[in-house]
Design an enzyme around this catalytic site. Sequence first.
Site, PDB file in Angstrom:
ATOM      1  N   ASP A   6      -8.954   8.674   8.312  1.00  0.00           N
ATOM      2  CA  ASP A   6      -9.943   7.671   7.906  1.00  0.00           C
ATOM      3  C   ASP A   6     -10.181   6.651   9.013  1.00  0.00           C
ATOM      4  OD1 ASP A   6     -11.633   6.584   5.762  1.00  0.00           O
ATOM      5  OD2 ASP A   6     -10.276   4.858   5.856  1.00  0.00           O
ATOM      6  N   VAL A  31      -4.315   6.500   7.286  1.00  0.00           N
ATOM      7  CA  VAL A  31      -5.115   5.473   6.599  1.00  0.00           C
ATOM      8  C   VAL A  31      -4.687   4.084   7.069  1.00  0.00           C
ATOM      9  CG1 VAL A  31      -5.786   6.735   4.523  1.00  0.00           C
ATOM     10  CG2 VAL A  31      -3.523   5.655   4.626  1.00  0.00           C
ATOM     11  N   GLY A  32      -3.942   4.065   8.204  1.00  0.00           N
ATOM     12  CA  GLY A  32      -3.491   2.788   8.754  1.00  0.00           C
ATOM     13  C   GLY A  32      -4.491   2.294   9.800  1.00  0.00           C
ATOM     14  N   ARG A  33      -4.112   2.466  11.058  1.00  0.00           N
ATOM     15  CA  ARG A  33      -5.000   2.061  12.141  1.00  0.00           C
ATOM     16  C   ARG A  33      -5.136   3.209  13.130  1.00  0.00           C
ATOM     17  NH1 ARG A  33      -8.236  -1.799  10.378  1.00  0.00           N
ATOM     18  NH2 ARG A  33      -7.234  -3.819  10.055  1.00  0.00           N
ATOM     19  N   GLU A  80     -14.081   3.606  16.843  1.00  0.00           N
ATOM     20  CA  GLU A  80     -14.927   3.701  15.658  1.00  0.00           C
ATOM     21  C   GLU A  80     -16.272   3.051  15.936  1.00  0.00           C
ATOM     22  OE1 GLU A  80     -12.920   2.212  12.186  1.00  0.00           O
ATOM     23  OE2 GLU A  80     -11.175   3.474  12.524  1.00  0.00           O
ATOM     24  N   ILE A 135       0.843  -1.206   0.000  1.00  0.00           N
ATOM     25  CA  ILE A 135       0.000   0.000   0.000  1.00  0.00           C
ATOM     26  C   ILE A 135       0.874   1.250   0.000  1.00  0.00           C
ATOM     27  CG2 ILE A 135      -1.814   1.293   1.178  1.00  0.00           C
ATOM     28  CD1 ILE A 135      -2.831  -1.325   2.350  1.00  0.00           C
ATOM     29  N   HIS A 170     -13.701   5.398   7.837  1.00  0.00           N
ATOM     30  CA  HIS A 170     -13.009   4.122   7.594  1.00  0.00           C
ATOM     31  C   HIS A 170     -13.463   3.489   6.279  1.00  0.00           C
ATOM     32  CE1 HIS A 170     -10.705   0.670   9.736  1.00  0.00           C
ATOM     33  NE2 HIS A 170     -10.566   0.590   8.422  1.00  0.00           N
TER      34      HIS A 170
END
Lengths: 314, 314
Positions: free
Chosen positions: B250, B224-226, B255, B146, B274
């Site tokens: 994101d 955009v990872g965790r 969440e 990625i 997400h």
Amino acid sequence: MKILNLFELSAQNRAKLAALGDVEVIDGDKLGGNAKNIDVIYGWGKPAESVLAQSNKLKFVQSNSAGVDYLPLAEFKAKQISLANVSGIHAEPISEMVLAYILSFARGIEASHAARREHNWIGDQIRNQIYTLTNRTVVIFGTGHIGQGIAEKLKAFGVTTIGVSRHGRPAAHFDRVVTDKSGTVEAAKADFVVNIMPLTAETRHFFNPAFFDQMENQPVFINVGRGPSVDTKALIDALDTHQLAGAALDVFENEPLEATSPLWEMDNVIITPHISGGFREYGQAAFNIFYKNLTTFIQTGTIAINQVNLSAGY
Amino acid sequence: MKILNLFELSAQNRAKLAALGDVEVIDGDKLGGNAKNIDVIYGWGKPAESVLAQSNKLKFVQSNSAGVDYLPLAEFKAKQISLANVSGIHAEPISEMVLAYILSFARGIEASHAARREHNWIGDQIRNQIYTLTNRTVVIFGTGHIGQGIAEKLKAFGVTTIGVSRHGRPAAHFDRVVTDKSGTVEAAKADFVVNIMPLTAETRHFFNPAFFDQMENQPVFINVGRGPSVDTKALIDALDTHQLAGAALDVFENEPLEATSPLWEMDNVIITPHISGGFREYGQAAFNIFYKNLTTFIQTGTIAINQVNLSAGY
């Protein structure tokens, strides 16, 4: 030689002009009684109009924009005034802007913005609705260097790029180019439709009810060309009736966009304030073109690059 | 062989599984008393937990995500259960998302959004402040496929790409790759900092006050990872004190992002729910990996691709 400056000049660039010898730079707010003695105008604005009316010496205008539809081209032609634009410096910033718009729609950022007002987490609703650009189709009206720049960036994302131009001649980075008439047919099936045409009598209200009525695939409409190429009421109707999935607009029939425009409050519409061609180094990039033209003009009375065809209007 | 399906399966893909012969697909809501007889799990969720507790036959779990930090990896290891992720299908959608974020900040779209609430036309204020990506620097934490996909897209815009990984080995599309320690030094001078690291004990709260304190160039931070790789309070402080120029997020520590989070109302912060890895064809792309692994598993008892190292956690 007297130059009326109506744009921006860094101290460094003023020094470069002074080093040319018989050159005097007069800023717009210091024009005073000098209007009749001006030879060259850099930029445009109110003071330029009195120069045009009074000076017989004016022979070269260097605009600081790519589009020149706001200039009195017929009068320039009658008075044999050479006009240059700064076409060429907008390809990168406008291409990046168009990619930003397209990716914002494709990747659900625009949808997330709308939901955000309510602090609404819509991941499960949109995660499988959003898409990548791979194999999407973008139809670009205008295949000049900006259109080609947009197409080049899109090719890096696996997009099918279709150009539309009067002549329909092949152009770099387009999978194919069609003429105006076929353009609407192509747009009807596209995912995104981009306008980057200059404003002329032929392109005024090109995007009108008849155009939007033919859309079959709910494209997103993007305007980075000129506002009056679009019939704004027709565009709003096309958004309301979902003939279009959305719009990204940098230019408008009236600028600034009036505070009462319904566009401000519409979901799925990105509004930017006529900035797509802007970037920090714009003043220097424009000066580089002006300087090249000015030095040639001093030597030969003609300009070197970016001369506008005063009949065609671009 | 009994497969517990906790993700999505099209009719076509169910038929493909049925054609394998001795294969029965049981959807999560129909698990009933079958928990102890399940051999394979596709996806994850509540019913999977009872299978893990009751079935001695479970030998293969195919997750439908790239990150597997939410799975009981130690228990998988103890029970010799093979785990595969769907790493590989996220590079394109996440790369496009990161480009969308970066271009939105660079091109003034994010600033325009903030002004729009007041119907405020800020063209003259920002036209010379916005910028193109040419010669900007982006530091990407994570140089797997990625990270490489993001770097590849950025190279098409003339960006300098610096990767950060534990080992610091060169990776495709990165101008250079450095190790964790040097990563913060590089990030301090960057225009954008992107996190795409997996969540492990080492990466939890990696982006903490000590990290943000070192930023010198007011980068935009993109996650955009965790979510738990970021200390959220430290991030908000860094935005408030302008250590960061902005953020695009994101993923979040909790969440869905709680409705009371101050992040929802902060300017210069893009929030998406997400979705960065999502795209319309995700279910098919995940199934293609599962199907390849399942056929190999039936024949040999092992899986073919995307096996997770249960000790490393990715």
